[in-house]
Write a protein that holds these residues in place. Structure first.
Motif, PDB file in Angstrom:
ATOM      1  N   ALA A  86      75.867 -17.090 -17.223  1.00 25.83           N
ATOM      2  CA  ALA A  86      75.224 -16.636 -18.449  1.00 25.83           C
ATOM      3  C   ALA A  86      74.502 -17.765 -19.039  1.00 25.83           C
ATOM      4  CB  ALA A  86      76.495 -16.214 -19.573  1.00 25.83           C
ATOM      5  N   TRP A  87      73.428 -17.456 -19.352  1.00 28.13           N
ATOM      6  CA  TRP A  87      72.395 -18.465 -19.831  1.00 28.13           C
ATOM      7  C   TRP A  87      72.129 -18.203 -21.271  1.00 28.13           C
ATOM      8  CZ3 TRP A  87      70.618 -21.963 -16.175  1.00 28.13           C
ATOM      9  CH2 TRP A  87      71.233 -21.756 -14.737  1.00 28.13           C
ATOM     10  N   ALA A  88      71.653 -19.228 -22.168  1.00 31.38           N
ATOM     11  CA  ALA A  88      71.208 -19.078 -23.498  1.00 31.38           C
ATOM     12  C   ALA A  88      69.886 -19.702 -23.910  1.00 31.38           C
ATOM     13  CB  ALA A  88      72.010 -19.752 -24.370  1.00 31.38           C
ATOM     14  N   ALA A  89      69.041 -19.412 -24.632  1.00 22.60           N
ATOM     15  CA  ALA A  89      67.699 -19.804 -24.815  1.00 22.60           C
ATOM     16  C   ALA A  89      67.284 -19.540 -26.486  1.00 22.60           C
ATOM     17  CB  ALA A  89      66.269 -19.241 -24.131  1.00 22.60           C
ATOM     18  N   GLU A  90      66.532 -20.348 -26.874  1.00 22.65           N
ATOM     19  CA  GLU A  90      66.096 -20.432 -28.382  1.00 22.65           C
ATOM     20  C   GLU A  90      64.790 -19.580 -28.502  1.00 22.65           C
ATOM     21  OE1 GLU A  90      66.166 -22.883 -32.424  1.00 22.65           O
ATOM     22  OE2 GLU A  90      65.522 -23.665 -30.535  1.00 22.65           O
ATOM     23  N   VAL A  91      64.899 -18.491 -29.159  1.00 25.04           N
ATOM     24  CA  VAL A  91      63.609 -17.797 -29.450  1.00 25.04           C
ATOM     25  C   VAL A  91      63.027 -17.777 -30.751  1.00 25.04           C
ATOM     26  CG1 VAL A  91      62.493 -15.330 -29.337  1.00 25.04           C
ATOM     27  CG2 VAL A  91      64.560 -15.974 -27.930  1.00 25.04           C
ATOM     28  N   ALA A  92      61.879 -18.516 -30.814  1.00 25.79           N
ATOM     29  CA  ALA A  92      61.181 -18.880 -32.243  1.00 25.79           C
ATOM     30  C   ALA A  92      60.998 -17.597 -33.168  1.00 25.79           C
ATOM     31  CB  ALA A  92      59.811 -19.765 -31.992  1.00 25.79           C
ATOM     32  N   ASP A  93      60.207 -16.562 -32.169  1.00 22.67           N
ATOM     33  CA  ASP A  93      59.900 -15.358 -33.035  1.00 22.67           C
ATOM     34  C   ASP A  93      60.678 -14.201 -32.326  1.00 22.67           C
ATOM     35  OD1 ASP A  93      58.539 -13.225 -34.028  1.00 22.67           O
ATOM     36  OD2 ASP A  93      56.540 -13.726 -33.186  1.00 22.67           O
ATOM     37  N   ASP A  94      61.539 -13.599 -33.228  1.00 15.82           N
ATOM     38  CA  ASP A  94      62.249 -12.452 -32.924  1.00 15.82           C
ATOM     39  C   ASP A  94      61.491 -11.167 -32.820  1.00 15.82           C
ATOM     40  OD1 ASP A  94      62.405 -11.736 -35.314  1.00 15.82           O
ATOM     41  OD2 ASP A  94      64.247 -12.184 -35.992  1.00 15.82           O
ATOM     42  N   THR A  95      60.346 -11.234 -33.229  1.00  9.53           N
ATOM     43  CA  THR A  95      59.634  -9.816 -32.869  1.00  9.53           C
ATOM     44  C   THR A  95      59.039  -9.905 -31.598  1.00  9.53           C
ATOM     45  OG1 THR A  95      57.723 -10.914 -33.805  1.00  9.53           O
ATOM     46  CG2 THR A  95      59.195  -9.824 -35.423  1.00  9.53           C
ATOM     47  N   ALA A  96      59.033 -10.992 -30.937  1.00  4.87           N
ATOM     48  CA  ALA A  96      58.279 -10.958 -29.615  1.00  4.87           C
ATOM     49  C   ALA A  96      59.320 -10.147 -28.475  1.00  4.87           C
ATOM     50  CB  ALA A  96      58.147 -12.448 -29.152  1.00  4.87           C
ATOM     51  N   LEU A  97      60.644 -10.103 -28.724  1.00  7.10           N
ATOM     52  CA  LEU A  97      61.399  -9.398 -27.740  1.00  7.10           C
ATOM     53  C   LEU A  97      62.105  -8.211 -28.620  1.00  7.10           C
ATOM     54  CD1 LEU A  97      63.559 -12.458 -26.585  1.00  7.10           C
ATOM     55  CD2 LEU A  97      61.276 -11.383 -25.555  1.00  7.10           C
ATOM     56  N   ASN A  98      61.955  -7.168 -27.574  1.00  5.58           N
ATOM     57  CA  ASN A  98      62.538  -5.786 -27.902  1.00  5.58           C
ATOM     58  C   ASN A  98      63.928  -5.871 -27.864  1.00  5.58           C
ATOM     59  OD1 ASN A  98      59.849  -4.674 -28.097  1.00  5.58           O
ATOM     60  ND2 ASN A  98      59.753  -4.305 -26.088  1.00  5.58           N
ATOM     61  N   GLY A  99      64.816  -5.059 -28.888  1.00  2.45           N
ATOM     62  CA  GLY A  99      66.099  -5.103 -28.879  1.00  2.45           C
ATOM     63  C   GLY A  99      66.734  -5.305 -30.061  1.00  2.45           C
ATOM     64  N   ARG A 100      67.912  -5.324 -30.237  1.00  4.68           N
ATOM     65  CA  ARG A 100      68.488  -5.382 -31.657  1.00  4.68           C
ATOM     66  C   ARG A 100      69.214  -6.772 -31.837  1.00  4.68           C
ATOM     67  NH1 ARG A 100      73.988  -2.028 -33.458  1.00  4.68           N
ATOM     68  NH2 ARG A 100      74.131  -3.064 -35.292  1.00  4.68           N
ATOM     69  N   TRP A 101      68.603  -7.450 -32.946  1.00  5.96           N
ATOM     70  CA  TRP A 101      69.154  -8.748 -33.309  1.00  5.96           C
ATOM     71  C   TRP A 101      70.249  -8.815 -34.194  1.00  5.96           C
ATOM     72  CZ3 TRP A 101      67.474 -13.007 -30.761  1.00  5.96           C
ATOM     73  CH2 TRP A 101      66.171 -12.961 -30.038  1.00  5.96           C
ATOM     74  N   ARG A 102      71.556  -9.262 -33.692  1.00  6.80           N
ATOM     75  CA  ARG A 102      72.729  -8.933 -34.580  1.00  6.80           C
ATOM     76  C   ARG A 102      73.360 -10.566 -34.911  1.00  6.80           C
ATOM     77  NH1 ARG A 102      76.287  -5.043 -31.230  1.00  6.80           N
ATOM     78  NH2 ARG A 102      77.290  -4.973 -33.059  1.00  6.80           N
ATOM     79  N   GLY A 103      74.167 -10.473 -35.994  1.00  7.70           N
ATOM     80  CA  GLY A 103      74.783 -11.509 -36.201  1.00  7.70           C
ATOM     81  C   GLY A 103      76.101 -11.597 -35.476  1.00  7.70           C
ATOM     82  N   TRP A 104      77.011 -12.785 -35.281  1.00  9.15           N
ATOM     83  CA  TRP A 104      77.790 -12.939 -34.813  1.00  9.15           C
ATOM     84  C   TRP A 104      79.147 -12.167 -35.241  1.00  9.15           C
ATOM     85  CZ3 TRP A 104      83.156 -14.555 -35.544  1.00  9.15           C
ATOM     86  CH2 TRP A 104      83.893 -14.859 -34.460  1.00  9.15           C
ATOM     87  N   ARG A 105      79.099 -11.834 -36.541  1.00  8.89           N
ATOM     88  CA  ARG A 105      80.198 -10.985 -37.261  1.00  8.89           C
ATOM     89  C   ARG A 105      80.209  -9.858 -36.712  1.00  8.89           C
ATOM     90  NH1 ARG A 105      82.968 -11.562 -42.156  1.00  8.89           N
ATOM     91  NH2 ARG A 105      81.393 -13.121 -42.783  1.00  8.89           N
ATOM     92  N   GLY A 106      78.950  -9.260 -36.555  1.00  5.63           N
ATOM     93  CA  GLY A 106      78.755  -7.716 -35.958  1.00  5.63           C
ATOM     94  C   GLY A 106      79.456  -7.700 -34.697  1.00  5.63           C
ATOM     95  N   LEU A 107      78.791  -8.800 -33.801  1.00  8.54           N
ATOM     96  CA  LEU A 107      79.310  -8.636 -32.393  1.00  8.54           C
ATOM     97  C   LEU A 107      80.770  -8.799 -32.244  1.00  8.54           C
ATOM     98  CD1 LEU A 107      76.462 -11.354 -31.037  1.00  8.54           C
ATOM     99  CD2 LEU A 107      76.651  -8.621 -30.649  1.00  8.54           C
ATOM    100  N   ALA A 108      81.309  -9.531 -33.049  1.00 11.03           N
ATOM    101  CA  ALA A 108      82.943  -9.732 -32.796  1.00 11.03           C
ATOM    102  C   ALA A 108      83.683  -8.687 -33.445  1.00 11.03           C
ATOM    103  CB  ALA A 108      83.237 -10.856 -33.707  1.00 11.03           C
TER     104      ALA A 108
END
Length: 292
Positions: free
Chosen positions: A76-98
């Motif tokens: 697994a890899w992680a990367a910082e994204v400056a503009d979340d509108t540039a990627l398609n998908g759903r952006w979620r906080g850790w609380r919702g994921l957990a």
């Protein structure tokens, strides 16, 4: 210990399966299209339509990926994204994921948040101001000028489920508190961060004395949990303890708490911490097994 205070069945499964996530700082190779991709924008992570993390091959090749671990053997890899509108998908906080994903996925997400945040906030040497470089194979950065090495920090907090026997042989009682900050509507446990030079047990005694003015017997360790809600690199350690003076009533520190109350373990309030939290595991364990 867990052989004396049994955790709920769901938590036992999470513990047994946690080996599925292993932190790592080096995969020994570049990212592969089938590897897991954890794109981070601020305090949120990108998930696909199925609620899971996408694969490297599904995201732009221009992202700067750093290794964070493996999940069931998949890098697994992680990367910082400056503009979340540039990627398609759903952006979620850790609380919702957990709340929705298995504990191993939540742990991986928490580590990705920690690593990305730490890298963003630790670019420069605090001693000589030179730009830091990565230390191969470690989650660390080193100054090429003066040699100062900075590691990803870990902050430890303790949670204490305080109990006492019930009156006249009735059900035992659990002390629950409402905090003056955060989710103030919830009934939770006494908690606080461990100070430098302090043991976990000493921190438990201090926090109980400071927040509710009580003394407790020796705390019994139950379980721990990485907790991304309190900031990068936070680890919770959970204890149970019996109050020393069985007749003592709590006296709250108004800077920390708004209320503290004894509840019979068979009549706990509905406003408890979420099911994925260590605080709730401790509450459920005490309610299921009685005070220890």
């Amino acid at each position: 210990m867990t052989d004396r205070l049994h955790l709920p069945a769901g938590r036992n499964g999470a513990v047994a399966g946690r080996a599925g996530f292993l932190p790592a700082a080096d995969h020994g190779r570049p990212p592969h299209p089938d590897d897991l991709a954890l794109a981070v924008a601020g305090r949120r992570l990108l998930t696909g339509a199925d609620g899971r993390f996408p694969r490297i091959g599904e995201l732009p090749g221009t992202l700067d990926w750093v290794p964070v671990g493996t999940l069931d053997g998949v890098p697994a890899w992680a990367a910082e994204v400056a503009d979340d509108t540039a990627l398609n998908g759903r952006w979620r906080g850790w609380r919702g994921l957990a709340a929705e994903l298995p504990a191993t996925w939540a742990d991986l997400a928490g580590r990705a948040l920690a690593v990305v945040t730490w890298r963003r906030t630790h670019r420069w040497c605090g001693a000589c101001r030179a730009e830091l470089t990565d230390v191969p194979g470690e989650t660390a950065r080193r100054c090429p000028a003066c040699g100062l090495t900075t590691f990803l920090p870990l902050s430890v907090a303790v949670l204490v489920a305080i109990t006492r026997p019930g009156p006249a042989g009735g059900p035992g009682e659990l002390l629950l508190v409402r905090h003056a900050y955060g989710p103030t509507e919830l009934w939770a446990l006494v908690a606080g961060f461990v100070e430098a030079g302090e043991s976990l047990e000493a921190a438990a005694h201090r926090e109980v004395a400071e927040e509710v003015g009580l003394t407790i017997g020796r705390p019994t360790y139950v379980d721990s949990q990485p907790w991304a809600m309190s900031g990068p690199g936070t680890l919770l350690a959970g204890f149970t303890a019996t109050v020393s003076d069985l007749a003592a009533e709590p006296e709250v520190d108004p800077r920390e708490l708004t209320e503290a109350r004894w509840f019979p373990v068979d009549a706990l309030p509905a406003e408890l911490p979420p099911a994925y939290s260590l605080s709730r595991w401790l509450v459920d364990a005490v309610a299921g097994g009685g005070p220890r």
